[in-house]
Design a protein around this motif. Structure first.
Motif, mmCIF file in Angstrom:
data_model
loop_
_atom_site.group_PDB
_atom_site.id
_atom_site.type_symbol
_atom_site.label_atom_id
_atom_site.label_comp_id
_atom_site.label_asym_id
_atom_site.label_seq_id
_atom_site.Cartn_x
_atom_site.Cartn_y
_atom_site.Cartn_z
ATOM 1 N N GLN A 236 0.836 -1.187 0.000
ATOM 2 C CA GLN A 236 0.000 0.000 0.000
ATOM 3 C C GLN A 236 0.870 1.235 0.000
ATOM 4 N N ILE A 237 0.495 2.189 -0.846
ATOM 5 C CA ILE A 237 1.205 3.452 -0.971
ATOM 6 C C ILE A 237 0.221 4.577 -0.682
ATOM 7 N N GLU A 238 0.591 5.476 0.212
ATOM 8 C CA GLU A 238 -0.279 6.595 0.542
ATOM 9 C C GLU A 238 0.169 7.827 -0.240
ATOM 10 N N LEU A 239 -0.621 8.189 -1.254
ATOM 11 C CA LEU A 239 -0.374 9.404 -2.018
ATOM 12 C C LEU A 239 -1.104 10.569 -1.355
ATOM 13 N N LEU A 240 -0.860 11.762 -1.829
ATOM 14 C CA LEU A 240 -1.539 12.922 -1.272
ATOM 15 C C LEU A 240 -3.046 12.831 -1.481
ATOM 16 N N THR A 241 -3.454 12.242 -2.599
ATOM 17 C CA THR A 241 -4.871 12.239 -2.957
ATOM 18 C C THR A 241 -5.562 10.887 -2.780
ATOM 19 N N ALA A 242 -4.798 9.809 -2.667
ATOM 20 C CA ALA A 242 -5.428 8.490 -2.691
ATOM 21 C C ALA A 242 -4.553 7.439 -2.029
ATOM 22 N N ASN A 243 -5.188 6.331 -1.708
ATOM 23 C CA ASN A 243 -4.495 5.138 -1.242
ATOM 24 C C ASN A 243 -4.404 4.164 -2.418
ATOM 25 N N VAL A 244 -3.204 3.701 -2.680
ATOM 26 C CA VAL A 244 -2.966 2.795 -3.804
ATOM 27 C C VAL A 244 -2.563 1.431 -3.267
ATOM 28 N N THR A 245 -3.229 0.394 -3.740
ATOM 29 C CA THR A 245 -2.893 -0.976 -3.363
ATOM 30 C C THR A 245 -2.320 -1.691 -4.575
ATOM 31 N N VAL A 246 -1.118 -2.231 -4.420
ATOM 32 C CA VAL A 246 -0.444 -2.972 -5.481
ATOM 33 C C VAL A 246 -0.493 -4.452 -5.139
ATOM 34 N N SER A 247 -0.954 -5.274 -6.103
ATOM 35 C CA SER A 247 -0.989 -6.719 -5.882
ATOM 36 C C SER A 247 -0.490 -7.501 -7.088
ATOM 37 N N VAL A 248 -0.117 -6.801 -8.154
ATOM 38 C CA VAL A 248 0.418 -7.461 -9.340
ATOM 39 C C VAL A 248 1.812 -8.011 -9.011
ATOM 40 N N PRO A 249 2.056 -9.301 -9.204
ATOM 41 C CA PRO A 249 3.349 -9.874 -8.805
ATOM 42 C C PRO A 249 4.569 -9.129 -9.324
ATOM 43 N N SER A 250 4.557 -8.717 -10.583
ATOM 44 C CA SER A 250 5.729 -8.025 -11.127
ATOM 45 C C SER A 250 5.951 -6.681 -10.436
ATOM 46 N N GLU A 251 4.873 -5.984 -10.075
ATOM 47 C CA GLU A 251 5.011 -4.714 -9.372
ATOM 48 C C GLU A 251 5.415 -4.943 -7.925
ATOM 49 N N LEU A 252 4.873 -5.985 -7.310
ATOM 50 C CA LEU A 252 5.282 -6.318 -5.946
ATOM 51 C C LEU A 252 6.785 -6.542 -5.886
ATOM 52 N N ASN A 253 7.317 -7.250 -6.858
ATOM 53 C CA ASN A 253 8.747 -7.539 -6.867
ATOM 54 C C ASN A 253 9.583 -6.262 -6.930
ATOM 55 N N THR A 254 9.067 -5.247 -7.612
ATOM 56 C CA THR A 254 9.778 -3.975 -7.669
ATOM 57 C C THR A 254 9.854 -3.337 -6.293
ATOM 58 N N TYR A 255 8.749 -3.395 -5.549
ATOM 59 C CA TYR A 255 8.753 -2.833 -4.199
ATOM 60 C C TYR A 255 9.612 -3.665 -3.253
ATOM 61 N N PHE A 256 9.593 -4.987 -3.403
ATOM 62 C CA PHE A 256 10.469 -5.821 -2.574
ATOM 63 C C PHE A 256 11.935 -5.440 -2.814
ATOM 64 N N LYS A 257 12.285 -5.257 -4.082
ATOM 65 C CA LYS A 257 13.660 -4.889 -4.417
ATOM 66 C C LYS A 257 14.010 -3.523 -3.837
ATOM 67 N N ALA A 258 13.088 -2.566 -3.952
ATOM 68 C CA ALA A 258 13.343 -1.230 -3.415
ATOM 69 C C ALA A 258 13.552 -1.287 -1.906
ATOM 70 N N PHE A 259 12.730 -2.086 -1.218
ATOM 71 C CA PHE A 259 12.875 -2.178 0.236
ATOM 72 C C PHE A 259 14.239 -2.768 0.599
ATOM 73 N N ASP A 260 14.652 -3.797 -0.125
ATOM 74 C CA ASP A 260 15.956 -4.403 0.143
ATOM 75 C C ASP A 260 17.091 -3.400 -0.071
ATOM 76 N N GLU A 261 17.002 -2.620 -1.133
ATOM 77 C CA GLU A 261 18.073 -1.669 -1.419
ATOM 78 C C GLU A 261 18.075 -0.515 -0.419
ATOM 79 N N LEU A 262 16.885 -0.088 -0.003
ATOM 80 C CA LEU A 262 16.808 0.944 1.033
ATOM 81 C C LEU A 262 17.330 0.408 2.362
ATOM 82 N N SER A 263 17.058 -0.865 2.647
ATOM 83 C CA SER A 263 17.551 -1.484 3.882
ATOM 84 C C SER A 263 19.074 -1.440 3.952
ATOM 85 N N ALA A 264 19.695 -1.618 2.802
ATOM 86 C CA ALA A 264 21.161 -1.638 2.763
ATOM 87 C C ALA A 264 21.762 -0.267 3.068
#
Length: 286
Positions: A236-264
Motif C-alpha cells: 500500500q502506498i499513501e499518495l496525497l490524494t489516494a491510497n494505492v494498493t499494489v498486488s500485481v506480482p511483477s510490481e510487488l517484486n519492484t517494491y520488494f527490491k526497493a525495500f531491500d536496497e533501502l535497507s542496505a
C-alpha cells in the motif's frame, strides 16, 4: 504546469494496459480474434470489445484467454492486474466521508493477519510508533487539509489501539525511516521530543527491527514514496490524494527490491539509536 490525471483516467489507463497485454498474448499465439473467440465459445465481437477496453474483463475471461493462448503461466499476473484496475486506486475522500476514525479501524484486520510487515517511511514517524500527541497533531493537520469532519480524538484512540499488534505473538516488523523524519516538527517541540523518546523505547521491542537511513548516506537508491508491504501479497502506498494498493506480482517484486536496497542504506542498533538521540538533543531534550 501540467495537471494531474484524474483517478478515473488512471483506472482507464490500467484497464487499457490489461487489454493491451491480452491482445499481445493473442498475437504471440498467432490467433486471430475469431480464432480465440471460437476456442473459448464467445461471440467474436467480445474479443474486440475486451481488447479495446470497452467491455470489462472478468477473472474467468482472463483464464479462458490464457488457456486459449497456451499462456496459463500469465493468468495470475493478469488477474492481479485486474484487481488493481478495479480497486487499487481509492481517493481519500471516498475512505474518509465521516472523518478519520473508521479508516484507522479498517486497517486492524489487515494488521492482525499480516505476519511480516515492512514499512518504509520518508515523511512521518510510522503510525504504529506514534504517541497520542504526535498522532493528534498529524491527524489534525490531515483533517484540516482535506476539509473532512473532525473526529480527531476518536481517530487518535483508534490509531493507538492498533499498536497491540507490536506486542502480540506471531508478527515481525521491519521499519525503515529516513533521518529527516526525526527532525520534521509535527506538533510542538515537546510533542516531538516525547515522540522521539517513545521511538527509542519501541526500537527495543523483540518483534521490531528499525533502520534509520542517514541523511548523508550515498544514495544508489533514491528516496521514494512511503509504502507498506504486507507479507508478500500486497503493498500500500499513501499518495496525497489516494491510497494505492499494489498486488500485481511483477510490481510487488519492484517494491520488494526497493525495500531491500533501502535497507542496505540504513543503520541499525546503537547507530540508529544515536541518530534519534541526536535529534532529541537538537530539540534541547537530550
Amino acid at each position: 504546469m501540467p495537471s494531474s490525471p484524474s483517478p478515473s483516467s488512471s483506472v482507464q489507463r490500467a484497464r487499457q494496459s490489461l487489454a493491451d497485454r491480452l491482445r499481445e498474448l493473442r498475437q504471440a499465439a498467432e490467433l486471430s480474434g475469431t480464432d480465440l473467440a471460437a476456442a473459448v465459445g464467445w461471440h467474436k465481437s467480445k474479443v474486440s470489445r475486451i481488447e479495446k477496453a470497452v467491455q470489462p474483463v472478468t477473472q474467468a475471461d482472463i483464464r479462458a484467454w490464457c488457456d486459449a493462448c497456451n499462456a496459463q503461466e500469465q493468468a495470475d499476473d493478469l488477474t492481479a492486474s485486474l484487481r488493481a484496475a478495479e480497486g487499487g486506486y481509492v481517493e481519500w475522500r471516498r475512505l474518509e466521508p465521516t472523518g478519520l476514525r473508521k479508516l484507522q479501524e479498517s486497517y486492524v484486520p489487515l494488521y492482525e493477519q499480516t505476519r511480516w510487515m515492512r514499512v518504509y517511511q520518508p515523511h512521518v514517524i510510522p503510525g504504529l510508533f506514534q504517541t497520542a500527541g504526535y498522532a493528534r497533531a498529524l491527524l489534525g493537520a490531515i483533517t484540516e487539509f482535506r476539509n473532512i469532519p473532525n473526529d480527531v480524538e476518536a481517530a487518535v484512540e483508534a490509531r493507538l489501539g492498533r499498536r497491540r499488534v507490536l506486542t502480540t505473538g506471531g508478527h515481525t516488523f521491519v521499519f525503515l525511516i529516513e533521518q529527516c523524519v526525526l527532525d520534521y516538527r509535527i506538533g510542538e517541540p515537546e510533542v516531538m521530543a516525547d515522540q522521539l523518546r517513545h521511538l527509542l523505547q519501541d526500537m527495543s521491542l523483540p518483534s521490531v527491527s528499525v533502520g534509520i537511513i542517514p541523511a548523508d548516506a550515498p544514495r544508489p537508491m533514491w528516496a521514494t514514496e512511503g509504502f507498506t508491504v504486507y507479507d508478500t501479497s500486497q503493498v500500500q502506498i499513501e499518495l496525497l490524494t489516494a491510497n494505492v494498493t499494489v498486488s500485481v506480482p511483477s510490481e510487488l517484486n519492484t517494491y520488494f527490491k526497493a525495500f531491500d536496497e533501502l535497507s542496505a542504506l540504513a543503520v541499525y542498533g546503537s547507530a540508529a539509536r544515536e541518530l534519534v538521540a541526536a535529534s532529541l538533543r537538537a530539540l534541547g531534550a537530550g
